[in-house]
Scaffold this active site. Structure first.
Site, PDB file in Angstrom:
ATOM      1  N   ASP A 141       0.685  -1.173   0.149  1.00 14.15           N
ATOM      2  CA  ASP A 141      -0.101   0.151   0.030  1.00 14.15           C
ATOM      3  C   ASP A 141       0.853   1.274  -0.048  1.00 14.15           C
ATOM      4  O   ASP A 141       0.384   2.457   0.575  1.00 14.15           O
ATOM      5  CB  ASP A 141      -0.903  -0.054   1.215  1.00 14.15           C
ATOM      6  CG  ASP A 141      -2.093   1.061   0.890  1.00 14.15           C
ATOM      7  OD1 ASP A 141      -2.599   1.529   2.257  1.00 14.15           O
ATOM      8  OD2 ASP A 141      -2.373   1.491  -0.056  1.00 14.15           O
ATOM      9  N   LYS A 144       2.526   3.623  -5.775  1.00 12.05           N
ATOM     10  CA  LYS A 144       2.124   2.658  -6.558  1.00 12.05           C
ATOM     11  C   LYS A 144       3.164   2.105  -7.511  1.00 12.05           C
ATOM     12  O   LYS A 144       3.086   1.034  -8.186  1.00 12.05           O
ATOM     13  CB  LYS A 144       0.827   3.330  -7.238  1.00 12.05           C
ATOM     14  CG  LYS A 144      -0.223   3.690  -6.279  1.00 12.05           C
ATOM     15  CD  LYS A 144      -0.480   2.558  -5.155  1.00 12.05           C
ATOM     16  CE  LYS A 144      -1.135   3.301  -4.119  1.00 12.05           C
ATOM     17  NZ  LYS A 144      -1.026   2.672  -2.702  1.00 12.05           N
ATOM     18  N   ASP A 169      -3.291  -3.080  -2.474  1.00  9.38           N
ATOM     19  CA  ASP A 169      -4.475  -2.034  -2.263  1.00  9.38           C
ATOM     20  C   ASP A 169      -4.429  -1.181  -3.567  1.00  9.38           C
ATOM     21  O   ASP A 169      -3.167  -1.003  -4.324  1.00  9.38           O
ATOM     22  CB  ASP A 169      -4.383  -1.068  -1.199  1.00  9.38           C
ATOM     23  CG  ASP A 169      -5.609  -0.088  -0.828  1.00  9.38           C
ATOM     24  OD1 ASP A 169      -5.330   0.736  -0.463  1.00  9.38           O
ATOM     25  OD2 ASP A 169      -6.562  -0.604  -1.452  1.00  9.38           O
ATOM     26  N   ASN A 170      -5.498  -0.448  -3.891  1.00  8.33           N
ATOM     27  CA  ASN A 170      -5.476   0.521  -5.181  1.00  8.33           C
ATOM     28  C   ASN A 170      -5.210   0.154  -6.535  1.00  8.33           C
ATOM     29  O   ASN A 170      -4.406   0.747  -7.330  1.00  8.33           O
ATOM     30  CB  ASN A 170      -4.547   1.622  -4.786  1.00  8.33           C
ATOM     31  CG  ASN A 170      -4.609   2.226  -3.550  1.00  8.33           C
ATOM     32  OD1 ASN A 170      -3.782   1.966  -2.489  1.00  8.33           O
ATOM     33  ND2 ASN A 170      -5.704   2.668  -2.993  1.00  8.33           N
ATOM     34  N   GLU A 199     -11.627   4.187  -0.702  1.00  4.37           N
ATOM     35  CA  GLU A 199     -11.914   4.633   0.678  1.00  4.37           C
ATOM     36  C   GLU A 199     -12.559   5.889   0.868  1.00  4.37           C
ATOM     37  O   GLU A 199     -12.594   6.746   0.360  1.00  4.37           O
ATOM     38  CB  GLU A 199     -10.635   4.597   1.708  1.00  4.37           C
ATOM     39  CG  GLU A 199      -9.526   5.473   1.195  1.00  4.37           C
ATOM     40  CD  GLU A 199      -8.348   4.777   0.498  1.00  4.37           C
ATOM     41  OE1 GLU A 199      -8.840   3.581  -0.253  1.00  4.37           O
ATOM     42  OE2 GLU A 199      -7.341   5.223   0.367  1.00  4.37           O
TER      43      GLU A 199
HETATM   44  C1  705 Z   1      11.118   5.059  -1.725  1.00  8.28           C
HETATM   45  C2  705 Z   1       9.726   4.583  -2.242  1.00  8.28           C
HETATM   46  C3  705 Z   1       9.350   3.286  -1.827  1.00  8.28           C
HETATM   47  N1  705 Z   1       9.388   2.644  -0.791  1.00  8.28           N
HETATM   48  C4  705 Z   1       8.966   2.837   0.400  1.00  8.28           C
HETATM   49  N2  705 Z   1       9.211   2.570   1.506  1.00  8.28           N
HETATM   50  C5  705 Z   1       8.546   2.904   2.800  1.00  8.28           C
HETATM   51  N3  705 Z   1       7.513   3.518   2.697  1.00  8.28           N
HETATM   52  C6  705 Z   1       6.890   4.062   1.480  1.00  8.28           C
HETATM   53  C7  705 Z   1       7.508   3.888   0.327  1.00  8.28           C
HETATM   54  N4  705 Z   1       6.925   4.432  -0.487  1.00  8.28           N
HETATM   55  C8  705 Z   1       5.984   5.026   0.075  1.00  8.28           C
HETATM   56  N5  705 Z   1       6.037   4.882   1.283  1.00  8.28           N
HETATM   57  C9  705 Z   1       5.017   5.509   2.568  1.00  8.28           C
HETATM   58  O1  705 Z   1       3.772   4.977   2.143  1.00  8.28           O
HETATM   59  C10 705 Z   1       2.681   5.941   2.046  1.00  8.28           C
HETATM   60  C11 705 Z   1       2.181   6.085   0.730  1.00  8.28           C
HETATM   61  C12 705 Z   1       1.156   5.660   0.183  1.00  8.28           C
HETATM   62  C13 705 Z   1       0.772   5.875  -1.319  1.00  8.28           C
HETATM   63  N6  705 Z   1      -0.854   5.687  -1.404  1.00  8.28           N
HETATM   64  C14 705 Z   1      -1.168   6.250  -2.234  1.00  8.28           C
HETATM   65  O2  705 Z   1      -0.700   7.121  -3.117  1.00  8.28           O
HETATM   66  C15 705 Z   1      -2.929   6.097  -2.197  1.00  8.28           C
HETATM   67  C16 705 Z   1      -3.686   7.027  -2.798  1.00  8.28           C
HETATM   68  C17 705 Z   1      -4.901   6.852  -2.944  1.00  8.28           C
HETATM   69  C18 705 Z   1      -5.710   7.783  -3.854  1.00  8.28           C
HETATM   70  C19 705 Z   1      -6.790   7.606  -4.502  1.00  8.28           C
HETATM   71  C20 705 Z   1      -7.528   8.570  -5.107  1.00  8.28           C
HETATM   72  C21 705 Z   1      -7.224  10.092  -5.130  1.00  8.28           C
HETATM   73  F1  705 Z   1      -8.015  10.953  -5.551  1.00  8.28           F
HETATM   74  C22 705 Z   1      -6.121  10.296  -4.154  1.00  8.28           C
HETATM   75  C23 705 Z   1      -5.249   9.463  -3.527  1.00  8.28           C
HETATM   76  C24 705 Z   1      -5.472   6.016  -2.143  1.00  8.28           C
HETATM   77  C25 705 Z   1      -4.772   4.975  -1.655  1.00  8.28           C
HETATM   78  O3  705 Z   1      -5.441   4.035  -0.911  1.00  8.28           O
HETATM   79  C26 705 Z   1      -3.592   5.184  -1.549  1.00  8.28           C
HETATM   80  O4  705 Z   1      -2.630   4.176  -0.864  1.00  8.28           O
HETATM   81  C27 705 Z   1       3.263   7.084   2.622  1.00  8.28           C
HETATM   82  O5  705 Z   1       3.144   6.775   4.192  1.00  8.28           O
HETATM   83  C28 705 Z   1       4.763   6.823   2.283  1.00  8.28           C
HETATM   84  O6  705 Z   1       5.560   7.477   2.822  1.00  8.28           O
HETATM   85 MG    MG Z   2      -4.030   2.532  -0.410  1.00  5.91          MG
END
Ligand code: 705
Ligand code: MG
Length: 215
Positions: A141, A144, A169-170, A199
């Site tokens: 999650d 993406k 997810d997503n 969600e």
């Molecule tokens: C180095 C990058 C890859 N490795 C990584 N390692 C550890 N943590 C990472 C991470 N990437 C991202 N994260 C963390 O995960 C989380 C990111 C989640 C990204 N999720 C989304 O973009 C998302 C976005 C939507 C969304 C859907 C529709 C919309 F209009 C707007 C947003 C819905 C969801 O359920 C989502 O999960 C943050 O906390 C980020 O800091």
């Molecule tokens: Mg999500």
């Protein structure tokens, strides 16, 4: 300066949820995100699908990629059997700090290890640091565009065994086209799609469940 949304979400938990009661934390966050401020937690509808996958699998070793505020961490950890362990990776220090407090509020610290690091830095270290050879369940999650590279990295590190279940997810919104194409066409996974909604919204979204059956 103005507080952040995760800070406001934590305040809602501390004000409205009961310590040691995961369901009250889940309900408080869902109410806040539905009525006040949308946030990217998996939510109650997709969360129920996550619950059923976890309950059916009864995993001992779980990996979560992307903790955010810890909502799905709490949903998963509350269902784990005694002795089971959930490792969750979050590379944003502010989000990790909030998630630690949410996890502490429900009293699930003994089951959950939050690692403040990027997934690609820690996936290769799971065995030497945590003594984990393979995971039973992985929840994706995070960003993406990282689902596919991290899945390939987990395969390369030998962290996926015959029967490991990955839940993403997503897969519709925002969407993970390269990941879906890979796991639906790869011979080493069988996968199924759980149609649901984004969600706190009426937009379509869904979860893709894959179980590895050819090691
Ligand atoms: C180095 C990058 C890859 N490795 C990584 N390692 C550890 N943590 C990472 C991470 N990437 C991202 N994260 C963390 O995960 C989380 C990111 C989640 C990204 N999720 C989304 O973009 C998302 C976005 C939507 C969304 C859907 C529709 C919309 F209009 C707007 C947003 C819905 C969801 O359920 C989502 O999960 C943050 O906390 C980020 O800091
Ligand atoms: Mg999500």
């Amino acid at each position: 300066t103005r507080s952040t949304r995760p800070q406001r979400l934590l305040k809602v938990v501390q004000k409205h949820a009961t310590r040691g009661d995961p369901q009250s934390v889940i309900s408080a966050i869902d109410h806040f995100c539905r009525r006040s401020e949308w946030a990217m937690n998996i939510g109650d509808e997709k969360g129920s699908i996550l619950d059923s996958v976890v309950s059916e699998l009864n995993p001992e070793k779980v990996l979560e990629l992307g903790t955010y505020c810890g909502y799905s961490t709490v949903r998963i950890a509350r269902l784990l059997p005694p002795g089971a362990r959930l490792i969750t990776l979050e590379f944003n220090a502010d989000y990790a700090a909030i998630a630690r407090q949410v996890i502490a509020w429900v009293g699930l610290e003994d089951k959950v290890q939050l690692v403040e690091s990027a997934s690609e830095d820690w996936i290769p270290r799971m065995t030497e640091h945590f003594g984990i050879e393979t995971f039973d369940f992985v929840f994706l999650d995070h960003w993406k565009d990282r689902y596919l590279p991290d899945t390939k990295l987990m395969e390369g590190c030998g962290l996926l065994r015959k029967g490991t279940v990955l839940l993403a997810d997503n897969v519709i919104c925002p969407g993970v086209p390269d990941y879906l194409e890979y796991v639906r066409n790869s011979l080493s996974y069988k996968s199924c799609y759980f149609k649901s909604h984004l969600e706190y919204s009426k937009a379509e979204d869904g979860l893709e469940k894959k179980s590895v059956f050819l090691g």
